[in-house]
Design an enzyme around this catalytic site. Structure first.
Site, PDB file in Angstrom:
ATOM      1  N   HIS A  99      -2.352   1.682  10.375  1.00  0.00           N
ATOM      2  CA  HIS A  99      -3.287   1.520   9.376  1.00  0.00           C
ATOM      3  C   HIS A  99      -3.427   3.052   8.940  1.00  0.00           C
ATOM      4  O   HIS A  99      -4.174   3.775   9.691  1.00  0.00           O
ATOM      5  CB  HIS A  99      -4.426   0.740   9.553  1.00  0.00           C
ATOM      6  CG  HIS A  99      -5.414   0.824   8.503  1.00  0.00           C
ATOM      7  ND1 HIS A  99      -6.621   1.310   8.426  1.00  0.00           N
ATOM      8  CD2 HIS A  99      -5.248   0.175   7.271  1.00  0.00           C
ATOM      9  CE1 HIS A  99      -7.252   0.745   7.355  1.00  0.00           C
ATOM     10  NE2 HIS A  99      -6.412   0.212   6.532  1.00  0.00           N
ATOM     11  N   GLU A 137       1.111   1.664   7.001  1.00  0.00           N
ATOM     12  CA  GLU A 137       0.438   1.334   5.756  1.00  0.00           C
ATOM     13  C   GLU A 137      -0.108   2.382   5.252  1.00  0.00           C
ATOM     14  O   GLU A 137      -0.627   3.381   6.069  1.00  0.00           O
ATOM     15  CB  GLU A 137      -0.568   0.164   6.232  1.00  0.00           C
ATOM     16  CG  GLU A 137      -1.402  -0.226   5.143  1.00  0.00           C
ATOM     17  CD  GLU A 137      -2.749   0.534   4.680  1.00  0.00           C
ATOM     18  OE1 GLU A 137      -3.169  -0.034   3.658  1.00  0.00           O
ATOM     19  OE2 GLU A 137      -3.161   1.517   5.367  1.00  0.00           O
ATOM     20  N   ASP A 172      -1.994   4.114   1.180  1.00  0.00           N
ATOM     21  CA  ASP A 172      -2.191   3.796  -0.125  1.00  0.00           C
ATOM     22  C   ASP A 172      -1.856   5.056  -1.106  1.00  0.00           C
ATOM     23  O   ASP A 172      -2.035   6.049  -0.748  1.00  0.00           O
ATOM     24  CB  ASP A 172      -3.854   4.150  -0.009  1.00  0.00           C
ATOM     25  CG  ASP A 172      -4.385   3.053   1.224  1.00  0.00           C
ATOM     26  OD1 ASP A 172      -4.618   1.976   1.040  1.00  0.00           O
ATOM     27  OD2 ASP A 172      -4.527   3.747   2.286  1.00  0.00           O
ATOM     28  N   HIS A 223      -6.980   6.696   0.319  1.00  0.00           N
ATOM     29  CA  HIS A 223      -7.523   5.558   0.010  1.00  0.00           C
ATOM     30  C   HIS A 223      -8.595   5.063  -0.795  1.00  0.00           C
ATOM     31  O   HIS A 223      -8.586   4.194  -1.556  1.00  0.00           O
ATOM     32  CB  HIS A 223      -7.812   4.820   1.530  1.00  0.00           C
ATOM     33  CG  HIS A 223      -8.631   3.699   1.520  1.00  0.00           C
ATOM     34  ND1 HIS A 223     -10.006   3.388   1.400  1.00  0.00           N
ATOM     35  CD2 HIS A 223      -8.028   2.273   1.396  1.00  0.00           C
ATOM     36  CE1 HIS A 223     -10.132   2.175   1.518  1.00  0.00           C
ATOM     37  NE2 HIS A 223      -8.985   1.486   1.481  1.00  0.00           N
ATOM     38  N   GLU A 261       0.124   0.009  -0.299  1.00  0.00           N
ATOM     39  CA  GLU A 261      -0.857  -0.620  -0.961  1.00  0.00           C
ATOM     40  C   GLU A 261      -1.250   0.266  -2.393  1.00  0.00           C
ATOM     41  O   GLU A 261      -1.498   1.518  -2.375  1.00  0.00           O
ATOM     42  CB  GLU A 261      -2.159  -0.577  -0.202  1.00  0.00           C
ATOM     43  CG  GLU A 261      -3.173  -1.483  -0.970  1.00  0.00           C
ATOM     44  CD  GLU A 261      -4.771  -1.345  -0.380  1.00  0.00           C
ATOM     45  OE1 GLU A 261      -5.905  -1.340  -0.998  1.00  0.00           O
ATOM     46  OE2 GLU A 261      -4.605  -1.054   0.714  1.00  0.00           O
TER      47      GLU A 261
END
Length: 278
Positions: free
Chosen positions: A37, A66, A68, A81, A135
Site C-alpha cells: 500500500h 498500490e 495514487d 494520496h 488509484e
C-alpha cells in the site's frame, strides 16, 4: 401485491444495479496478488509512503505496489494520496493548487530526502519488474487524468490495473480502455455522508452505480465494520475482491485464504509471491 413479489422485484433491481463485469478470465491472474500500500513504506526506517524509496523497496522484496495519482496545477501527474498537503507536509493547500516545482520543494513527513514523485519517475524506477495497482484520485479533471494515465502506460513494459472511488472514472475506462482490468473502491456509508450527503452515500456504498461502471473487481475497506455491498458481490456474483488496507497478520491470512487481492502495509505484510528482484 404480495410481500414475496415485492422482495423479488427489489432483489432483481439490486442485482441489475450492482452487477459487475464478470470477466473472470481477465481477472483470474490478479486473484491473490499482493500490493504494498503506497509502496513498502516504513517511517521508522525513514521510508515514506508514495515515494521512490518505498516503491524501490516493494520491487526489491518482490511485491507489487498500490499508488495514487492526481494532477498538479501545471497538469503534471504526481503520486500522492491526500487531496491536500496538510498531513504529509503541514501545508493546507490542495495538491492541484501547486505546480510540480512547488510540490517538489516540500519535504514529506519532515524528511528532506522524501519528495513527491511524478508518475513517470515511478514508472522508470519500477520498469515493469512488479505489477502496479493505480488509484486515480477524483478531482476537477477526471477525464484528462484517465487520458494521461493511458498516455503514460502506452509503452510501459509491465502489468497494471486501475481503480477509483469515483464510479464515473471506472465507467470511463469501461468505454475507452476495455482491455484494462478496472476496480471500484468502496467503503461503508459513513465514509461518504460528510462529503456527498446521505442519498449519494447510500448509492456509492451500495455499489448501485456498478450498472454504469461494470467493474472487474471491487476493492473494499477490510477494516470497516461489516457492510453489505462487498459481501453481496462475493456471494451473488463471485466478484473478485481486493481488501484494503490489511495491517493485521490474521486479516492478511484470511484475505489469502479467500484468494483476494491483498493491499497491505506494516504487520499485514504477507510472504512475497515472486522471487526478489535484482
Amino acid at each position: 401485491m404480495s410481500i414475496w413479489l415485492i422482495l423479488l422485484i427489489v432483489l432483481a433491481l439490486l442485482t441489475f444495479l450492482t452487477h459487475p463485469s464478470l470477466r473472470y478470465k481477465k481477472t483470474r491472474r490478479w486473484r491473490g496478488e499482493r500490493f504494498a500500500h503506497r509502496g513498502l513504506h516504513d517511517i521508522d526506517a525513514g521510508i515514506v509512503e508514495n515515494t521512490l524509496p518505498a516503491f524501490r523497496a516493494a520491487v526489491e522484496h518482490g511485491f507489487g505496489m498500490e499508488l495514487d495519482i492526481q494532477f498538479s496545477k501545471d497538469m503534471q501527474v504526481v503520486v500522492f494520496h491526500d487531496d491536500d498537503l496538510q498531513r504529509m507536509c503541514g501545508d493546507p493547500r490542495k495538491v492541484y493548487q501547486l505546480t510540480l516545482a512547488e510540490l517538489k520543494a516540500l519535504p514529506l513527513a519532515g524528511r528532506e530526502d522524501a519528495r513527491i514523485p511524478t508518475f513517470r519517475e515511478v514508472l522508470d524506477l519500477v520498469g515493469g519488474r512488479t505489477p502496479l495497482l493505480v488509484e486515480l484520485k477524483s478531482g476537477p479533471f477526471n477525464r484528462s487524468l484517465c487520458e494521461a494515465l493511458l498516455a503514460h502506460m502506452k509503452d510501459y513494459p509491465g502489468e497494471y490495473i486501475v481503480e477509483s472511488f469515483n464510479p464515473l472514472i471506472v465507467t470511463w475506462f469501461r468505454f475507452h480502455a476495455r482491455q484494462l482490468v478496472r476496480g471500484q473502491l468502496v467503503g461503508p456509508i459513513s465514509d461518504y455522508i460528510p462529503t456527498v450527503g446521505r442519498f449519494p452515500a447510500f448509492v456509492m456504498a451500495g455499489l448501485l452505480l456498478n450498472s454504469l461502471a461494470r467493474p472487474d473487481f471491487v476493492a473494499y475497506d477490510a477494516n470497516a465494520p461489516r457492510f453489505f455491498s462487498p459481501h453481496f458481490q462475493r456471494f451473488m456474483f463471485r466478484t473478485p475482491l481486493a481488501a484494503w488496507t490489511v495491517r493485521d497478520p490474521g486479516l492478511s491470512a484470511l484475505v489469502t485464504r479467500r484468494n483476494e487481492i491483498n493491499i497491505f502495509e506494516g504487520a499485514g505484510r504477507p510472504a512475497a509471491k515472486r522471487a526478489t528482484a535484482k
